[in-house]
Write a protein that holds these residues in place. Structure first.
Motif, short mmCIF file in Angstrom:
data_model
loop_
_atom_site.label_atom_id
_atom_site.label_comp_id
_atom_site.label_asym_id
_atom_site.label_seq_id
_atom_site.Cartn_x
_atom_site.Cartn_y
_atom_site.Cartn_z
N ILE A 1 0.84 -1.18 0.00
CA ILE A 1 0.00 0.00 0.00
C ILE A 1 0.88 1.24 0.00
O ILE A 1 2.10 1.15 -0.03
CB ILE A 1 -0.98 -0.01 1.20
CG1 ILE A 1 -0.21 -0.12 2.52
CG2 ILE A 1 -1.95 -1.15 1.07
CD1 ILE A 1 -1.12 -0.09 3.74
N ASN A 2 0.26 2.42 0.06
CA ASN A 2 1.00 3.64 -0.25
C ASN A 2 2.06 4.01 0.77
O ASN A 2 2.85 4.90 0.53
CB ASN A 2 0.03 4.81 -0.44
CG ASN A 2 -0.84 5.03 0.77
OD1 ASN A 2 -0.83 4.24 1.70
ND2 ASN A 2 -1.62 6.09 0.75
N ASN A 3 2.11 3.35 1.92
CA ASN A 3 3.20 3.65 2.84
C ASN A 3 4.41 2.74 2.63
O ASN A 3 5.39 2.81 3.34
CB ASN A 3 2.72 3.54 4.29
CG ASN A 3 2.24 2.15 4.64
OD1 ASN A 3 2.37 1.23 3.83
ND2 ASN A 3 1.68 2.00 5.82
N CYS B 1 -7.35 -3.04 7.03
CA CYS B 1 -6.79 -1.81 6.47
C CYS B 1 -7.81 -0.69 6.52
O CYS B 1 -8.99 -0.91 6.31
CB CYS B 1 -6.37 -2.02 5.01
SG CYS B 1 -4.94 -3.07 4.80
N HIS C 1 -6.88 3.73 2.53
CA HIS C 1 -5.64 3.16 2.01
C HIS C 1 -5.92 2.25 0.82
O HIS C 1 -5.14 2.19 -0.13
CB HIS C 1 -4.92 2.37 3.10
CG HIS C 1 -4.34 3.23 4.18
ND1 HIS C 1 -3.85 2.72 5.36
CD2 HIS C 1 -4.19 4.57 4.26
CE1 HIS C 1 -3.41 3.72 6.12
NE2 HIS C 1 -3.61 4.84 5.47
N ASP D 1 -2.24 8.55 -5.21
CA ASP D 1 -2.88 8.96 -3.96
C ASP D 1 -4.14 9.79 -4.25
O ASP D 1 -4.56 10.59 -3.43
CB ASP D 1 -1.92 9.77 -3.09
CG ASP D 1 -1.47 11.07 -3.76
OD1 ASP D 1 -1.78 11.27 -4.96
OD2 ASP D 1 -0.82 11.89 -3.08
N SER E 1 -7.09 11.37 0.68
CA SER E 1 -7.14 11.86 2.05
C SER E 1 -8.33 12.78 2.30
O SER E 1 -8.75 12.96 3.45
CB SER E 1 -5.84 12.61 2.39
OG SER E 1 -5.63 13.69 1.50
#
Length: 239
Positions: A14-16, A28, A32, A40, A53
């Motif tokens: 995932i994006n992290n 999750c 995400h 994103d 976000s």
């Protein structure tokens, strides 16, 4: 979203940048899952990119549908009206389209009429992950997510039925609201009247005509009067 194998177990990056095993997908945060390692944002109906976000703190509906299936087209038209009514006064509500369209042209043709956000058509892995996480078995499917829902505990998977049955009254599509609506239905059935049967929350009249002509004034007959009239006629026939 990149799919990889790690020690024989399917994982998702995932994006992290961290590895998350498949059995951990259900825990999750849903925002995400709407993003990927290289993306994103979501698409908007105007063509702009909206940061994932920005969904934080909102009630989010995930619409799983496709242009090639007629029930999806019919439900989408209904949902557009509900969405526009809610967004007028409730900015903390959003819908995200998760496409099952056959190709990009079909996606563009269907999505151009939708006023909400969408996962890019090219992001197949994100769409697969969403279908798997929310156990989507048929379309149309509308999954409702609450802003404080991190583990799916407050998730409603029968959003299509809620929209057909309650419309805007179903907002915020929480389990508590659903219980309130069910209780109201039970109470209505237990205290049924002719007005309840023939009317609804937005209408307390029926249509009528006089001498075969329907006029602007005469077509509105209040149900309280109708109830008295029906009772009178019933008494007359009994006598």
């Amino acid at each position: 979203m990149k799919m990889e194998m790690k020690k024989g177990v399917e994982t998702v990056v995932i994006n992290n940048g961290n590895f998350v095993e498949e059995e951990e997908l259900s825990s999750c945060k849903f925002s995400h899952l709407l993003a990927s390692k290289d993306r994103d944002f979501l698409l908007s109906s105007t063509g702009a990119q909206v940061k994932v976000s920005e969904l934080e703190g909102k009630v989010v509906g995930l619409l799983f549908a496709a242009n090639w299936y007629p029930p999806c087209r019919g439900f989408t038209q209904l949902l557009i009206g509900i969405y526009q009514q809610l967004k007028t006064n409730i900015p903390s509500f959003e819908i995200v389209y998760v496409s099952s369209d056959e190709d990009l042209d079909a996606f563009n043709g269907f999505y151009q009429n939708m006023p909400w956000l969408a996962v890019p058509f090219s992001d197949l892995e994100t769409k697969k992950a969403l279908n798997r996480k929310y156990e989507v078995e048929g379309i149309p499917c509308l999954v409702m997510l609450q802003p404080d829902d991190s583990k799916g505990e407050a998730t409603l998977r029968d959003g299509v039925e809620l929209i057909y049955r309650y419309g805007v009254q179903a907002f915020p599509f929480s389990k508590e609201r659903l219980e309130e609506l069910h209780d109201a239905e039970r109470e209505k059935l237990e205290n049924q009247t002719l007005a309840n049967l023939l009317g609804n929350n937005n209408r307390d009249y029926v249509f009528s005509h006089t001498n075969g002509l329907l006029t602007q004034v005469e077509c509105f007959v209040h149900l309280t009067h109708l109830h008295a009239t029906v009772f009178h006629y019933s008494t007359y026939y009994i006598m």
